[in-house]
Every structure is written in structure tokens, then in C-alpha cells.
Design a protein around this motif. Structure first.
Motif, mmCIF file in Angstrom:
data_model
loop_
_atom_site.group_PDB
_atom_site.id
_atom_site.type_symbol
_atom_site.label_atom_id
_atom_site.label_comp_id
_atom_site.label_asym_id
_atom_site.label_seq_id
_atom_site.Cartn_x
_atom_site.Cartn_y
_atom_site.Cartn_z
ATOM 1 N N ARG A 8 7.386 19.725 -7.802
ATOM 2 C CA ARG A 8 8.707 19.259 -7.685
ATOM 3 C C ARG A 8 9.216 19.338 -6.508
ATOM 4 N NH1 ARG A 8 13.494 22.424 -8.603
ATOM 5 N NH2 ARG A 8 12.374 24.438 -8.970
ATOM 6 N N ASP A 9 9.777 18.291 -6.080
ATOM 7 C CA ASP A 9 10.401 18.208 -4.737
ATOM 8 C C ASP A 9 11.564 19.126 -4.468
ATOM 9 O OD1 ASP A 9 8.736 15.948 -4.707
ATOM 10 O OD2 ASP A 9 10.040 14.441 -5.315
ATOM 11 N N GLY A 10 11.363 19.875 -3.088
ATOM 12 C CA GLY A 10 12.288 20.842 -2.743
ATOM 13 C C GLY A 10 12.457 22.227 -3.394
ATOM 14 N N ARG A 61 7.983 8.038 -4.772
ATOM 15 C CA ARG A 61 9.022 8.541 -4.256
ATOM 16 C C ARG A 61 8.686 9.087 -2.778
ATOM 17 N NH1 ARG A 61 14.019 10.812 -6.261
ATOM 18 N NH2 ARG A 61 13.528 9.072 -7.566
ATOM 19 N N SER A 63 6.279 12.250 -1.855
ATOM 20 C CA SER A 63 6.154 13.094 -2.844
ATOM 21 C C SER A 63 4.807 12.829 -3.718
ATOM 22 C CB SER A 63 7.212 12.816 -4.122
ATOM 23 O OG SER A 63 7.029 13.832 -5.154
ATOM 24 N N TYR A 94 10.872 10.417 0.798
ATOM 25 C CA TYR A 94 12.124 10.848 1.341
ATOM 26 C C TYR A 94 12.028 10.445 2.811
ATOM 27 C CZ TYR A 94 12.297 13.629 -2.814
ATOM 28 O OH TYR A 94 12.700 13.846 -4.052
ATOM 29 N N ALA A 117 16.090 9.138 -0.449
ATOM 30 C CA ALA A 117 14.928 9.145 -1.502
ATOM 31 C C ALA A 117 14.860 7.909 -1.967
ATOM 32 C CB ALA A 117 15.338 10.126 -2.726
ATOM 33 N N ALA A 168 10.001 20.819 4.291
ATOM 34 C CA ALA A 168 11.606 20.151 4.686
ATOM 35 C C ALA A 168 11.924 20.625 6.027
ATOM 36 C CB ALA A 168 12.556 20.428 3.387
ATOM 37 N N GLY A 214 3.815 21.397 -3.003
ATOM 38 C CA GLY A 214 4.659 20.311 -2.977
ATOM 39 C C GLY A 214 5.724 20.455 -1.944
ATOM 40 N N ILE A 215 6.621 19.560 -1.555
ATOM 41 C CA ILE A 215 7.743 19.682 -0.560
ATOM 42 C C ILE A 215 8.451 20.791 -0.932
ATOM 43 C CG2 ILE A 215 9.451 18.305 0.432
ATOM 44 C CD1 ILE A 215 8.259 15.522 -0.807
ATOM 45 N N LEU A 248 17.211 18.485 -0.365
ATOM 46 C CA LEU A 248 16.833 17.330 0.344
ATOM 47 C C LEU A 248 17.821 16.205 0.567
ATOM 48 C CD1 LEU A 248 13.141 17.327 -1.341
ATOM 49 C CD2 LEU A 248 13.719 18.196 1.096
#
Length: 278
Positions: free
Chosen positions: A69-71, A24, A65, A26, A13, A48, A42-43, A8
Motif C-alpha cells: 500500500r503506497d505510503g 502507478r 508501485s 509517482y 501519481a 519516500a 512497499g513505498i 505522497l
């Protein structure tokens, strides 16, 4: 199939404190603000990717978020644990009869923030799966002009129920009619988590301003990431995990339709017609 996490790193961020709650978010792009709310867990890299398509179409993307867990690439065991935590969290109402999730209040504040930051005539929102109905609840914020519901899956325990209570649905319907707006919604025909009964309930509550799109199951990607293959177990995620990334595929055409909807509402609203949108 890509099994890598997404860094990401082409997004900014930021920690945004709104209504006393910091999260958070993005952000990336230029143009009117569009809030993309990730599905479970999640992301993901697919979420993305969708957000980048929205950005490339001429919008500023806000990707909050909300869980997970992001990404992260969506793995089955990790995704199940994230979903369990979300279902017992006070921020989310996963079961019928409890009304809209409290987190939607913060998301409405994010829409106001995005409108102030980006300018233009208003903002858009895309909710997916667990967050699908959130885009509808955000219609109580005046700046929200373009809600998209992708496979809205709450409440989890009643396929014919809606997360919004009667008062919220009435307020949304009145606003849709007063401001000549509409809601665009998507599901796969055989989706066990967002069934035909739910779209029928939305139609009954919102009337013809609820514009439903139902894709055939054979339009879904056959090799989604592990969480969607092992846990979800059916065609489900129209814009992400089950999207076939090929020119002319039904799922890519659905993405193009969303872009056209956002452009029509946020750039030239008088040009949009719910019956003729591509």
C-alpha cells in the motif's frame, strides 16, 4: 519514531502503460530520470524520504508501485502478507534458479520512458532488498547508466546465489566494460538477508566494476518500523528503515555517495572513478 503514513502528495501519481502493462508511478523533480524501487513491504515513508533526497539533488524521481500500500508505515503483519503475495506472484522470482524477475522487463521500459521524458544522457536506478537486483537487470536497457543495489536479497533461499542467470550476468559485464560503467552496492555487515556470500558472487560475476560498500552493524538505526524490527530482525535497509538521519552518520554518507555517483554518471560521467567516489 514517526508512525504516520506518507500521503505522497508532493509527487505526481500517474498511471503509465508500458509494454501493455499499466502501473502507478509517482514522479517528481527536474533533471535526469532516476528510478527508485521500493523494498518490502512497499513505498514506505522512509522510501519516500530517500526519493525526496534524490529529487532535491537535481533529478526527476520515478517511484513505481510494485507491491504493498503506497505510503504506508511498515507494520509487521501487513508486511508479511505483502511479502507472501509477492513471493508467489508470477512477476517476481523469489527463489534460486529461475532467473531475473519478469517485472524487470517492464522496469527497463520505464527507464526508456524516463529517458525520453527527461532527456539527458541516460537514467539511473536504485533497487532495495526485494528489488535490489532489478537495478542490475535494468543494465540491459542502453539508457541505464547508473545502477545502485541496496541490500539485494533475492533469491531468498540461497545466500550465495544471484537472481540474474549466467547469460544476463555476462551481458551486463560486457556492457560495464564496453561503456566504462560500474555498479554501486551496499549492505550491512551482519545482514542475514544479504550476506557476504552474495557480494562475493557479484564480484566473481562482474569483476572490479562491482563496487561494494559494507557498513558496520552499529551504524544502523536501532528503532526501525515494526516490519523491520519484528520480521527482518537485523541491520538491513541502508537508505531507509535502518538509516540514521543525522549529519555525518555512515548511512547518510552512503546516501551522499549515491547522489555523487548519480551526478557523475548522469551529469558528467567522465569525472567518476569507481575507486575514488566519495
Amino acid at each position: 519514531m514517526d508512525t504516520n503514513d506518507d500521503p505522497l502528495d508532493d509527487f505526481d501519481a500517474r498511471t503509465l502503460e508500458l509494454d501493455g502493462v499499466a502501473r502507478r508511478v509517482y514522479t517528481s523533480g527536474q533533471g535526469p530520470g532516476v528510478i527508485v524501487m521500493a523494498e518490502m513491504p512497499g513505498i514506505s515513508p522512509d522510501v519516500a524520504r530517500f526519493s525526496r533526497w534524490i529529487r532535491q539533488a537535481g533529478f526527476t524521481v520515478y517511484l513505481p508501485s510494485l507491491f504493498g500500500r503506497d505510503g504506508a508505515h511498515p507494520l509487521a503483519e501487513d508486511g508479511l502478507e505483502i511479502m507472501r503475495r509477492a513471493c508467489i506472484s508470477a512477476e517476481f522470482h523469489a527463489l534460486a534458479g529461475r532467473g531475473s524477475s519478469p517485472v524487470t522487463s517492464w522496469l527497463r521500459a520505464l527507464a526508456r520512458f524516463a529517458h525520453r521524458e527527461c532527456g539527458g544522457i541516460g537514467t539511473g536506478a536504485v533497487g532495495m532488498c526485494f528489488t535490489g537486483n532489478f537495478a542490475l537487470a535494468m543494465m540491459l536497457e542502453p539508457s541505464m547508466l547508473a545502477p545502485v543495489l541496496a541490500q539485494p536479497s533475492l533469491p531468498l533461499d540461497d545466500p550465495a546465489a544471484l537472481e540474474s542467470d549466467a547469460g544476463e550476468l555476462q551481458a551486463v559485464r560486457e556492457r560495464l566494460e564496453r561503456d566504462d560503467l560500474s555498479v554501486l552496492a551496499y549492505r550491512f555487515e551482519g545482514d542475514r538477508h544479504c550476506r557476504a556470500e552474495r557480494f562475493a558472487a557479484y564480484t566473481a560475476a562482474l569483476g572490479p566494476r562491482f563496487v561494494a560498500r559494507v557498513l558496520p552493524d552499529d551504524a544502523a538505526r536501532s528503532d526501525p518500523p515494526p516490519f523491520f524490527r519484528q520480521v527482518v530482525g537485523c541491520p538491513h535497509s541502508v537508505f531507509t528503515a535502518h538509516l540514521v538521519d543525522a549529519e555525518g552518520s555512515p548511512t547518510r554518507r552512503a546516501c551522499d555517495e549515491v547522489v555523487a555517483f548519480l551526478r557523475a554518471r548522469l551529469w558528467a560521467p567522465a569525472l567518476f572513478d569507481a575507486e575514488t567516489v566519495i
